[in-house]
Design a protein around this motif. Structure first.
Motif, PDB file in Angstrom:
ATOM      1  N   ASN A 251       0.831  -1.209   0.000  1.00  0.00           N
ATOM      2  CA  ASN A 251       0.000   0.000   0.000  1.00  0.00           C
ATOM      3  C   ASN A 251       0.867   1.262   0.000  1.00  0.00           C
ATOM      4  O   ASN A 251       0.587   2.223  -0.708  1.00  0.00           O
ATOM      5  N   SER A 252       1.923   1.237   0.794  1.00  0.00           N
ATOM      6  CA  SER A 252       2.830   2.386   0.838  1.00  0.00           C
ATOM      7  C   SER A 252       3.536   2.595  -0.493  1.00  0.00           C
ATOM      8  O   SER A 252       3.693   3.735  -0.959  1.00  0.00           O
ATOM      9  N   ALA A 253       3.953   1.500  -1.148  1.00  0.00           N
ATOM     10  CA  ALA A 253       4.619   1.617  -2.447  1.00  0.00           C
ATOM     11  C   ALA A 253       3.679   2.199  -3.497  1.00  0.00           C
ATOM     12  O   ALA A 253       4.090   3.006  -4.343  1.00  0.00           O
ATOM     13  N   LEU A 254       2.401   1.805  -3.457  1.00  0.00           N
ATOM     14  CA  LEU A 254       1.421   2.358  -4.390  1.00  0.00           C
ATOM     15  C   LEU A 254       1.220   3.850  -4.165  1.00  0.00           C
ATOM     16  O   LEU A 254       1.099   4.639  -5.117  1.00  0.00           O
ATOM     17  N   ASN A 255       1.184   4.271  -2.899  1.00  0.00           N
ATOM     18  CA  ASN A 255       1.055   5.697  -2.597  1.00  0.00           C
ATOM     19  C   ASN A 255       2.270   6.481  -3.083  1.00  0.00           C
ATOM     20  O   ASN A 255       2.147   7.612  -3.566  1.00  0.00           O
ATOM     21  N   LEU A 256       3.460   5.883  -2.928  1.00  0.00           N
ATOM     22  CA  LEU A 256       4.669   6.547  -3.408  1.00  0.00           C
ATOM     23  C   LEU A 256       4.629   6.708  -4.925  1.00  0.00           C
ATOM     24  O   LEU A 256       5.023   7.750  -5.467  1.00  0.00           O
ATOM     25  N   LEU A 257       4.158   5.678  -5.627  1.00  0.00           N
ATOM     26  CA  LEU A 257       4.053   5.762  -7.083  1.00  0.00           C
ATOM     27  C   LEU A 257       3.085   6.858  -7.505  1.00  0.00           C
ATOM     28  O   LEU A 257       3.362   7.641  -8.415  1.00  0.00           O
ATOM     29  N   LYS A 258       1.932   6.945  -6.825  1.00  0.00           N
ATOM     30  CA  LYS A 258       0.957   7.984  -7.161  1.00  0.00           C
ATOM     31  C   LYS A 258       1.516   9.377  -6.865  1.00  0.00           C
ATOM     32  O   LYS A 258       1.323  10.312  -7.632  1.00  0.00           O
ATOM     33  N   ARG A 259       2.214   9.504  -5.744  1.00  0.00           N
ATOM     34  CA  ARG A 259       2.737  10.812  -5.344  1.00  0.00           C
ATOM     35  C   ARG A 259       3.846  11.281  -6.274  1.00  0.00           C
ATOM     36  O   ARG A 259       3.976  12.477  -6.553  1.00  0.00           O
ATOM     37  N   GLY A 260       4.672  10.361  -6.763  1.00  0.00           N
ATOM     38  CA  GLY A 260       5.804  10.757  -7.586  1.00  0.00           C
ATOM     39  C   GLY A 260       5.513  10.817  -9.066  1.00  0.00           C
ATOM     40  O   GLY A 260       6.313  11.382  -9.824  1.00  0.00           O
ATOM     41  N   SER A 261       4.396  10.234  -9.508  1.00  0.00           N
ATOM     42  CA  SER A 261       4.095  10.200 -10.939  1.00  0.00           C
ATOM     43  C   SER A 261       2.989  11.166 -11.329  1.00  0.00           C
ATOM     44  O   SER A 261       2.394  11.020 -12.394  1.00  0.00           O
ATOM     45  N   VAL A 262       2.704  12.149 -10.482  1.00  0.00           N
ATOM     46  CA  VAL A 262       1.674  13.135 -10.811  1.00  0.00           C
ATOM     47  C   VAL A 262       2.090  13.930 -12.040  1.00  0.00           C
ATOM     48  O   VAL A 262       3.180  14.504 -12.097  1.00  0.00           O
TER      49      VAL A 262
END
Length: 429
Positions: free
Chosen positions: A389-400
């Motif tokens: 879940n944390s990795a998915l949030n990091l992907l969303k936050r960095g790929s905006v």
């Protein structure tokens, strides 16, 4: 064993500086010379540092009062810096003839190291942080010295084939387990001592810097969440187990350290046992570094953009989990991963980690949980591993704002229970 790219790799706009490290095979006479140089440079470091501290003490005063009560009265010394201390090297060799046997550039590089450490202590960086106060060196603390020029007319070091010729030391065989690529220009050579012998690190300049991947050409991206239960978890559900090299070596380390504690300090048996302890620590460090390179190359081969969390690792290392955090060495891994990515032309991005393990990657709702709870369960129906879940949030936050496809992982419209899959790394650097 050595490593083609060290964690100290630096890159610039038009070239990269890479570190190639090889083992040396000096004869017994040369070993004595190398050890003597290290000891003499240590003494000179301590003298130069004492000179700087004394000058600072005699000239420093508080803003609202003088220091007549606590400082001796005498002639105020002139400012001490690298240039004044370097100009005194000729007088040092006159007063102490042993220093005539040390190549002059090595003595200057020793003073440059001190000058950098001194400035890091007194002058804050762009973030307002300063380094620690330079320390006096104990016997054996300085085990390396640098020849700043290699293979030039006035250089003190010349590499021809597998023979390294050092000024005032002689020719030493270099175990070239891998060749230095054609076109690389060797800038410096640092001779250093480790627990299992002497090594030479060549700093090579590479002008063939790969172009960084443009944003519109990014085809795959992932976020990585590092942890202690799993070394890291990617946004598509793949995880790597923690190897725990230090934990596995603890029982052996404790046994040989107990044996060391029973011996007479300074005796030959004490030195032999201390060498065993140092060799074990070196073996663990090499295992960890090799593992970091395998993981870094696997990530760079698999993704064009790698998003990681900017953790305060130094602060985390002061908690009760310090031993486990230092064993996995996140900071060293992230440096290696970024260096490998630059060498391959791939991209990395560090983002703020706050809330990544609490917010739901499906609906964004905050789901408070303790550190012991390893599963993320949200009211939206999403049940997923906490690190995933944390990795998915990091992907969303960095790929905006980036034109990349989905993370090939969860579809938030179809919540379901997911488990991470472990990856077996079998790749070479």
């Amino acid at each position: 064993m050595s490593y083609i790219v060290s964690h100290a790799t630096k890159w610039y706009y038009d070239y990269m500086l890479l570190t190639y490290q090889y083992k040396l095979n000096p004869n017994p006479k040369q070993v004595v010379i190398l050890e003597t140089w290290g000891e003499l440079l240590r003494r000179h470091w301590n003298y130069a540092l004492g000179q700087r501290l004394d000058g600072l003490k005699r000239t420093r005063s508080r803003i609202d009062r003088c220091s007549l009560l606590s400082e001796p009265i005498g002639e105020i010394p002139s400012k001490v810096d690298y240039y004044t201390q370097a100009s005194d090297l000729k007088q040092t060799s006159y007063l102490y003839p042993d220093y005539k046997n040390i190549y002059a550039d090595c003595q200057q590089q020793n003073l440059m190291r001190l000058d950098k450490a001194w400035k890091r202590w007194l002058v804050p960086d762009k973030n307002g942080k300063r380094g620690g106060k330079p320390r006096f060196k104990k016997q054996g603390d300085i085990s390396s010295f640098t020849f700043p020029r290699v293979n030039s007319p006035k250089a003190g070091a010349h590499l021809t084939g597998n023979i390294l010729k050092l000024s005032k030391i002689g020719e030493i065989e270099v175990i070239l387990h891998r060749p230095i690529p054609d076109g690389f220009e060797i800038k410096q050579a640092t001779i250093l001592s480790k627990a299992d012998g002497w090594y030479c690190s060549f700093y090579a300049k590479d002008k063939t810097v790969p172009d960084a991947l443009s944003v519109d050409k990014i085809k795959s991206a992932t976020g990585i969440d590092v942890g202690l239960e799993k070394f890291l978890t990617t946004a598509d559900g793949q995880s790597i187990e923690v190897p725990q090299y230090y934990r596995k070596a603890q029982s052996t380390l404790a046994r040989i350290q107990r044996h060391l504690a029973r011996l007479t300090k300074g005796s030959k048996n004490y030195q032999k046992q201390a060498s065993k302890v140092a060799r074990l620590h070196l073996h663990v460090a090499r295992q960890r570094k090799e593992f970091h390179y395998h993981v870094a190359h696997w990530l760079v081969n698999s993704y064009d953009l790698i998003i990681f969390e900017n953790l305060n690792i130094r602060g985390l290392a002061r908690t009760r989990l310090a031993k486990s955090i230092l064993d996995v060495a996140w900071s060293a891994f992230l440096e290696i991963m970024q260096a490998v990515a630059v060498k391959r032309g791939k991209l990395t991005l560090g983002v703020d980690p706050r809330g990544t393990s609490i917010n739901c990657s499906g609906c964004g709702e905050r789901v408070e949980k303790t550190l012991a709870k390893r599963e993320h369960s949200c009211s939206c129906g999403l049940v997923i591993d906490r690190d995933w879940n944390s990795a998915l949030n990091l992907l969303k936050r960095g790929s905006v704002g980036l034109p990349i496809p989905g993370c090939r992982g969860l579809d938030s419209s179809q919540p379901m229970k997911q488990q991470v899959s472990f990856v077996n790394l079998r790749c070479s650097r």
